[in-house]
Structure formats: C-alpha cells, structure tokens
Design a protein around this motif. Structure first.
Motif, PDB file in Angstrom:
ATOM      1  N   UNK A 138       0.815  -1.212   0.000  1.00 28.40           N
ATOM      2  CA  UNK A 138       0.000   0.000   0.000  1.00 28.40           C
ATOM      3  C   UNK A 138       0.852   1.267   0.000  1.00 28.40           C
ATOM      4  N   UNK A 139       2.091   1.162   0.468  1.00 30.91           N
ATOM      5  CA  UNK A 139       2.946   2.342   0.571  1.00 30.91           C
ATOM      6  C   UNK A 139       4.178   2.284  -0.312  1.00 30.91           C
ATOM      7  N   UNK A 140       4.420   1.130  -0.954  1.00 34.50           N
ATOM      8  CA  UNK A 140       5.644   0.991  -1.742  1.00 34.50           C
ATOM      9  C   UNK A 140       5.371   0.231  -3.032  1.00 34.50           C
ATOM     10  N   UNK A 141       6.143   0.576  -4.047  1.00 36.98           N
ATOM     11  CA  UNK A 141       6.079  -0.138  -5.323  1.00 36.98           C
ATOM     12  C   UNK A 141       6.964  -1.374  -5.203  1.00 36.98           C
ATOM     13  N   UNK A 142       6.343  -2.565  -5.238  1.00 37.46           N
ATOM     14  CA  UNK A 142       7.038  -3.814  -4.945  1.00 37.46           C
ATOM     15  C   UNK A 142       7.308  -4.654  -6.185  1.00 37.46           C
ATOM     16  N   UNK A 149      12.454  -4.964  -3.381  1.00 39.35           N
ATOM     17  CA  UNK A 149      12.439  -6.254  -4.067  1.00 39.35           C
ATOM     18  C   UNK A 149      12.408  -7.364  -3.021  1.00 39.35           C
ATOM     19  N   UNK A 150      11.466  -8.279  -3.189  1.00 38.26           N
ATOM     20  CA  UNK A 150      11.346  -9.448  -2.320  1.00 38.26           C
ATOM     21  C   UNK A 150      11.931 -10.653  -3.053  1.00 38.26           C
ATOM     22  N   UNK A 151      12.987 -11.209  -2.519  1.00 40.32           N
ATOM     23  CA  UNK A 151      13.634 -12.380  -3.121  1.00 40.32           C
ATOM     24  C   UNK A 151      13.032 -13.643  -2.537  1.00 40.32           C
ATOM     25  N   UNK A 152      12.485 -14.470  -3.397  1.00 38.94           N
ATOM     26  CA  UNK A 152      11.839 -15.716  -2.986  1.00 38.94           C
ATOM     27  C   UNK A 152      12.832 -16.862  -3.096  1.00 38.94           C
ATOM     28  N   UNK A 153      13.080 -17.547  -1.968  1.00 37.13           N
ATOM     29  CA  UNK A 153      13.952 -18.725  -1.940  1.00 37.13           C
ATOM     30  C   UNK A 153      15.349 -18.403  -2.463  1.00 37.13           C
ATOM     31  N   UNK A 154      15.999 -17.437  -1.812  1.00 41.11           N
ATOM     32  CA  UNK A 154      17.323 -17.008  -2.286  1.00 41.11           C
ATOM     33  C   UNK A 154      18.353 -16.960  -1.165  1.00 41.11           C
ATOM     34  N   UNK A 155      18.115 -17.682  -0.064  1.00 40.83           N
ATOM     35  CA  UNK A 155      19.032 -17.611   1.071  1.00 40.83           C
ATOM     36  C   UNK A 155      20.412 -18.142   0.702  1.00 40.83           C
TER      37      UNK A 155
END
Length: 335
Positions: A67-71, A136-142
């Motif tokens: 709601x507050x950030x462009x993701x 940026x949300x990184x999915x499965x990148x640990x």
C-alpha cells in the motif's frame, strides 16, 4: 526405499559439508563477491529443501508493504519452460514463470512479479524499468550468495527444524546449520495454534539466536471455504461429502491434519513438489466427483478443468506471533 537410499548415501554428507562450507567461506571472506544495493532487498529462504512456507511469507510481506511501496518479487521460477529474465504479464502461465510466481501474479495486480535464476541479473533488469520497484522481495534465495540482501528472513518448519537436521543427501539441509547466522529474523513456521510458551522457549534455546537475531513463531491460517474462479464452498458443508485431496507440495501433513480435525472425509493423492500433471493423471482426476487442492497446485491444474464444480483450492495465510514487533522490524528496515 528412499529412506534406505538416504542412509546408504551418508558417506557423501561430509563431502557435501566441505563443499558448501568452503563456498560460504569464500563469500564470508570477500574472495567471492556479493552485490549490495542502495534500496531495500528482502530475502525469504530456508536452510532445508522445501516445505517451510516461503510463498505464504512472501504474500504476507506483499500485504504489509504494497500500500505504501512499489514492490517486485523475484523468484527462480522453478519448473518453468522459459529461461532468463521474465516479467509476468497477461500471457503468463505457470509453465512460463513457475507455479508460485504465477500464484503471486494472479493474487496481486499492483506489484511486479518476475523470475530469473540469476538474481543479480534479475535485480539489474528490474532496476532499469521505467518505474523500477522501491523494494524487491527475493523468494527462496538464502543460498544465492551473489546477492547481499539487506534483510534476511530464515524459515524453518516446526515439525522439521533445521537444528535437528543434517545435510543432504541423508538429511534435508542445503548447507550447514551455521548458515543461519546470516539471518536477521528466524521464523518457525507451521506451528500448532496452541503452541505453549514453554515449547517456544525450548525451540529458541535450540536455535540459540545471535544477539542481533529475533525468533518468531508462525502458524497456518486456513480459510473456512474452498474456492475457484466462479464459486466457493464452505468447508462445513462438506462434512457429508467425500472428496479427493490432491497435493503437489513438499509437506502436506499440516493440511491433512487440518482437514481431519474438521471431520472431513477424503482420499489423498500425493504428488511430488511442483509436480507437472500429465494427460493420464488429468484424465484420472476428471473422473473424481470433487477435488480440493492447494493454491500452488491450483495454478497448474486450473487450465485442465472447465467444470466449475469439480476443482477447488483452500486459501491459506501465515499468522505470526508478536505480529506488531515483526511488522515493525520490517518497516524499520524499509525506512
């Protein structure tokens, strides 16, 4: 048979340990370089293979921040039939971007959903967009050490804690347990809703977090109804209606336990994680009177079922204890 094979492969575990330890040491010493960024990059991952609830956590973060950030989400796109960097658009399918990214794309129309096995390249491509993402949300990148995320969320399942596991191929760990030191937050997922404070403390003691780390506990919140694009059914109405449960996920045990707790009657057809259903399997499924599946499986199955009353999925979300503290940590990092 698989368990026996895993035990037979135990002599390989020390070799795997040395390889993964040496690789991580090269990054820790700066011999192999990691790329940092001047905008928020949040990584969600685990130490073990599959089944910790990464997708629900990504969706939780999307709801918290969008709601507050462009993701943008950036995933590997496991099992897709394309290569390189791809941004989801109206032509996207589970085959073109992977089932979990396609799930994000279907649920959230106000974010960027992208895939690239090379996360550095993917972030670079996202940064060149006319309207680049702010987060940026990184999915499965640990384990993707070429990217130095600003914030790392490590997940571990309640019934399969990394503290009790060993490395592949005998165990399920992708890297040694000491890799948990890179996490900013550790979330124990898929916990029973009535998990006692005593048990939580016991798990915290096992994890033994570093001073900068915090441990949270998450549980699965199941919807009270199943749904598809045209319809929804209350689970209460299904108590006298046997159905077929179809799962192609790493760990269906919590879902099975939940449905049994509701007193529902069903047969369970279990497939491997990210299973690509073939024509003969679809033909068998179409003979069933009612199918309930997971949201991840739904995105792979839905194109094969035009009958609105045959195939449904059960939505889930993650609930986190001390939610305000968790949200505040994420918000403070973003700021």
């Amino acid at each position: 048979m698989m368990k026996i094979l895993r035990y037979l492969l135990f002599p390989i575990v020390p070799v795997y340990y040395l390889v993964t330890w040496f690789r991580n040491k090269l990054y820790d010493l700066g011999i192999k370089t990691s790329t940092s960024y001047n905008f928020p990059v949040i990584c969600v991952g685990n130490l073990s293979v599959g089944g910790t609830g990464k997708s629900p956590m990504i969706e939780y973060l999307i709801r918290l921040l969008k709601s507050e950030h462009h993701l943008a989400t950036l995933s590997r796109g496991y099992g897709r039939q394309t290569e390189g960097f791809v941004i989801a658009d109206d032509t996207a399918t589970a085959s073109s971007i992977g089932d979990e990214p396609f799930q994000f794309y279907q649920k959230f129309d106000d974010i960027i959903v992208s895939v690239d096995a090379n996360r550095v390249h993917g972030i670079s491509q996202l940064s060149t967009l006319a309207k680049p993402p702010e987060i940026i949300l990184l999915d499965d990148a640990f384990q993707h050490r070429r990217v130095k995320a600003g914030f790392n969320i490590l997940l571990t399942a309640f019934d399969d804690l990394y503290t009790k596991d060993i490395l592949l191929p005998t165990g399920n760990l992708r890297e040694p347990r000491r890799g948990a030191k890179r996490a900013d937050i550790i979330v124990v997922t898929k916990c029973p809703e009535d998990l006692s404070e005593e048990k939580k403390q016991q798990i915290k003691n096992d994890i033994n977090p570093l001073p900068h780390q915090d441990v949270f506990f998450g549980s699965i919140a199941y919807s009270k109804s199943v749904r598809n694009n045209q319809d929804r059914l209350d689970l209460e109405r299904l108590k006298d209606t046997p159905f077929t449960l179809v799962t192609g996920i790493a760990n269906p045990k919590p879902l099975i336990a939940h449905l049994k707790l509701l007193g529902l009657k069903f047969e369970h057809l279990r497939f491997k994680d990210h299973h690509d259903f073939n024509a003969s399997e679809i033909a068998i499924l179409k003979q069933k009177s009612l199918i309930i599946t997971t949201e991840k499986d739904m995105v792979r199955l839905q194109t094969h079922f035009s009958e609105s009353g045959l195939l449904y999925y059960l939505p889930i979300e993650i609930r986190i204890d001390r939610q305000v503290e968790f949200d505040t940590l994420i918000s403070n990092f973003v700021k």
